[in-house]
Enzyme design. Structure first.
Site, PDB file in Angstrom:
ATOM      1  N   SER A  58       5.488  -8.276   3.722  1.00  0.00           N
ATOM      2  CA  SER A  58       4.872  -7.833   4.978  1.00  0.00           C
ATOM      3  C   SER A  58       4.030  -8.961   5.557  1.00  0.00           C
ATOM      4  CB  SER A  58       3.988  -6.594   4.744  1.00  0.00           C
ATOM      5  OG  SER A  58       2.898  -6.914   3.887  1.00  0.00           O
ATOM      6  N   ILE A  60       2.144 -11.998   7.196  1.00  0.00           N
ATOM      7  CA  ILE A  60       2.407 -13.430   7.334  1.00  0.00           C
ATOM      8  C   ILE A  60       3.553 -13.866   6.437  1.00  0.00           C
ATOM      9  CG2 ILE A  60       1.424 -15.729   6.953  1.00  0.00           C
ATOM     10  CD1 ILE A  60      -1.338 -14.435   7.688  1.00  0.00           C
ATOM     11  N   ASP A  98       3.490  -8.531  -9.565  1.00  0.00           N
ATOM     12  CA  ASP A  98       2.049  -8.511  -9.328  1.00  0.00           C
ATOM     13  C   ASP A  98       1.530  -9.916  -9.625  1.00  0.00           C
ATOM     14  OD1 ASP A  98      -0.713  -8.256  -9.424  1.00  0.00           O
ATOM     15  OD2 ASP A  98      -0.689  -6.357 -10.517  1.00  0.00           O
ATOM     16  N   TYR A 194     -14.654 -13.116  -0.380  1.00  0.00           N
ATOM     17  CA  TYR A 194     -13.375 -13.496   0.224  1.00  0.00           C
ATOM     18  C   TYR A 194     -13.477 -14.890   0.833  1.00  0.00           C
ATOM     19  CZ  TYR A 194      -9.361 -13.229   3.434  1.00  0.00           C
ATOM     20  OH  TYR A 194      -8.197 -13.470   4.124  1.00  0.00           O
ATOM     21  N   LYS A 198     -11.463 -18.296  -0.348  1.00  0.00           N
ATOM     22  CA  LYS A 198     -10.594 -19.040   0.564  1.00  0.00           C
ATOM     23  C   LYS A 198     -11.043 -20.498   0.683  1.00  0.00           C
ATOM     24  CE  LYS A 198      -7.705 -15.750   1.628  1.00  0.00           C
ATOM     25  NZ  LYS A 198      -6.260 -15.835   1.295  1.00  0.00           N
ATOM     26  N   THR A 229      -2.104  -8.043  10.888  1.00  0.00           N
ATOM     27  CA  THR A 229      -1.347  -7.710   9.685  1.00  0.00           C
ATOM     28  C   THR A 229      -1.903  -6.392   9.159  1.00  0.00           C
ATOM     29  OG1 THR A 229      -2.889  -8.822   8.172  1.00  0.00           O
ATOM     30  CG2 THR A 229      -1.116 -10.174   9.104  1.00  0.00           C
TER      31      THR A 229
END
EC number: 1.1.99.-
Length: 329
Positions: A58, A60, A98, A194, A198, A229
């Protein structure tokens, strides 16, 4: 085509002239980031190439898969759930995996068998405000969940390790592309972990960009800002768009992913250790493309060129010498 660089600012040039007067050896940093024009028709044919994509069912990942497929590549989609009916390209195979499981990732790579391009795209967002206190039934501070760490960082590192291992054994080179985030450069206060992870993925690209080319393997990142998304559905993206703020489509980010895997560069981002040839034409490597609305910007070259400014001229010189001393290539 990569555009011509714009000249540095007058203030920066004056600063460099002052340093030269004090016998400091410098190369003038270029002061502006590089805008890119990327179109799907610029992507070369990839017939016979094998692409593996984590989180490929799904968003990107799927958008990139469709672009790769239209260029003739064979695609393997690693994900926990299959794509919705009719969305995956015909020349793709779904493999349930996974990314937090080493065993499942190993099995997925083994099923693919050969890897030319690997896209580490799987990711999740923070499930709750990470640094707000939550308590268990006894009133004790609860241990936070680590899905965002396990999927976004551990999973990406394991996926990248397997991809590089396969490419080295094959002896034909390859390309690794990591889906990072604009928050890795401009953190969001409501996504602290997060954003930190990144930033770590960008750091992984920086750490590997000087070592992988010896195997003809490139590594790059794409840093999407707000993108429609499952992590940012239209009902959330809508107000951003209504306010006139840039929001990208998954296809636009996917195109940056594909470009990162196949493009060429007229020079390296920076030299490392004993390297002394910066203006060396080669595979696109060690770079990050920011996607912001309908605009693409390459970030890493300018940050590297300006390192003496933000890291310090003396610090840059001494660090370079330390790297050269420990560079046993």
């Amino acid at each position: 085509m990569i555009p011509r660089w714009q000249p540095a600012s007058i203030a920066l040039l004056l600063h460099l002239d002052t340093l030269r007067c004090h016998h400091v050896s410098v190369r003038p940093p270029r002061a502006t980031m590089t805008s890119l024009s990327i179109k799907e028709e610029d992507i070369p044919r990839l017939d016979g190439k094998v692409v593996v994509i984590s989180g490929g069912a799904s968003g990107i990942g799927l958008a990139a898969a469709n672009i790769f497929a239209r260029a003739g590549a064979k695609i393997f989609l690693f994900d926990r759930n299959p794509p919705d009916s009719g969305e995956a390209p015909e020349n793709s195979t779904f493999i349930k995996a996974d990314v937090t499981s080493w065993a499942e990732l190993k099995a997925a790579f083994a099923q693919a068998g050969h890897v030319d391009i690997a896209v580490a795209n799987a990711g999740v967002s923070e499930e709750q405000p990470y640094f707000e206190d939550t308590f268990d039934e006894q009133g004790e501070l609860k241990e936070p969940g680590f899905a965002v760490v396990d999927v976004n960082f551990k999973g990406t590192v394991m996926f990248t390790k397997l991809a590089v291992s396969y490419m080295r054994k094959q002896g034909k080179g390859g390309s690794v592309v990591i889906t990072a985030s604009a928050t890795g450069y401009a953190p969001e206060q409501n996504l602290p972990v997060y954003s930190a992870i990144k930033s770590g993925l960008v750091g992984l690209v920086r750490s590997l960009r000087s070592t992988l080319p010896r195997f003809d393997i490139s590594i790059n990142a794409v840093a999407p800002a707000a993108t429609i998304t499952k992590l940012l559905p239209m009902d959330i993206a809508g107000p951003l768009m209504a306010a006139g703020l840039p929001v990208s489509s998954a296809h636009m980010v996917g195109l940056a992913v594909v470009y990162s895997a196949v493009a060429r560069q007229p020079r390296m981002v920076e030299t490392y250790g004993k390297e002394n040839m910066l203006d060396l034409e080669s595979k696109w490597n060690g770079r990050t493309i920011l996607t912001l609305g309908e605009h693409y910007t390459e970030l890493e070259e300018k940050l590297a060129d300006l390192r003496p400014v933000w890291f310090g001229w003396r610090n840059t010189d001494l660090t370079k010498k330390q790297q050269a001393t420990a560079d046993f290539r």
